[in-house]
Write an enzyme that holds these catalytic residues in place. Structure first.
Site, PDB file in Angstrom:
ATOM      1  N   GLY A  55      30.407  40.531  40.030  1.00 51.68           N
ATOM      2  CA  GLY A  55      31.396  40.222  39.610  1.00 51.68           C
ATOM      3  C   GLY A  55      32.506  39.608  39.018  1.00 51.68           C
ATOM      4  N   CYS A  56      31.753  37.946  39.410  1.00 48.28           N
ATOM      5  CA  CYS A  56      32.756  36.883  38.448  1.00 48.28           C
ATOM      6  C   CYS A  56      32.454  37.271  37.028  1.00 48.28           C
ATOM      7  CB  CYS A  56      31.615  35.797  39.431  1.00 48.28           C
ATOM      8  SG  CYS A  56      31.889  35.806  40.689  1.00 48.28           S
TER       9      CYS A  56
END
Length: 158
Positions: free
Chosen positions: A45-46
């Site tokens: 996600g990051c």
């Protein structure tokens, strides 16, 4: 959470080590800043979020703004993360968590029945006067950079 930063309030000050040199809130006076907090370098996600901000960084700068990512990872980890994914966004290291706490993004989280403390993915659009123009909490990474850029563009064309 009553003293959490809200829209219209002064943004909490910060002075952090960052890729490309230190980063202070005062460095961004006179231009809007997209300040995004994320949990951990090089996680799916990051990475998605950082890549999407990287894809828009030239447009953000052309609109007169800037973007800065913050996590509790070390500066060395940020530099590896940025190099691995060719990130063009600056990443600031908040290893002691003081800035995460000031922005109230250091929160209790739950996963697989376990409770732990971690960074809540959140973004703050800070105007050129150092006030929070918009705040997003519990952000979903995909497509968020575009929403933040659209809000920045709206702020600069008012």
């Amino acid at each position: 959470m009553s003293d959490a930063p809200v829209e219209g309030a002064n943004a909490p000050d910060f002075d952090l080590p960052a890729t490309g040199g230190g980063a202070k809130l005062s460095d961004y006076r006179g231009k809007p800043l997209i300040l995004f907090f994320y949990p951990k370098d090089d996680t799916p996600g990051c990475t998605t979020e950082a890549n999407e901000f990287t894809a828009l960084v030239d447009e953000i700068e052309a609109a007169g703004g800037a973007v800065l990512g913050v996590s509790r990872d070390s500066l060395a980890k940020h530099e590896k993360f940025a190099a691995k994914h060719d990130l063009k966004v600056r990443l600031a290291s908040d290893e002691d968590g003081r800035v995460c706490e000031a922005y109230h993004v250091w929160v209790e989280k739950k996963m697989y029945g376990k409770t732990y403390m971690g960074v809540e993915r959140s973004t703050f659009l800070i105007d050129g006067d150092g006030r929070i123009a918009k705040a997003w909490r519990k952000v979903k990474p995909k497509g968020h950079a575009q929403a933040a850029f659209d809000a920045l563009r709206d702020l600069t064309t008012v």
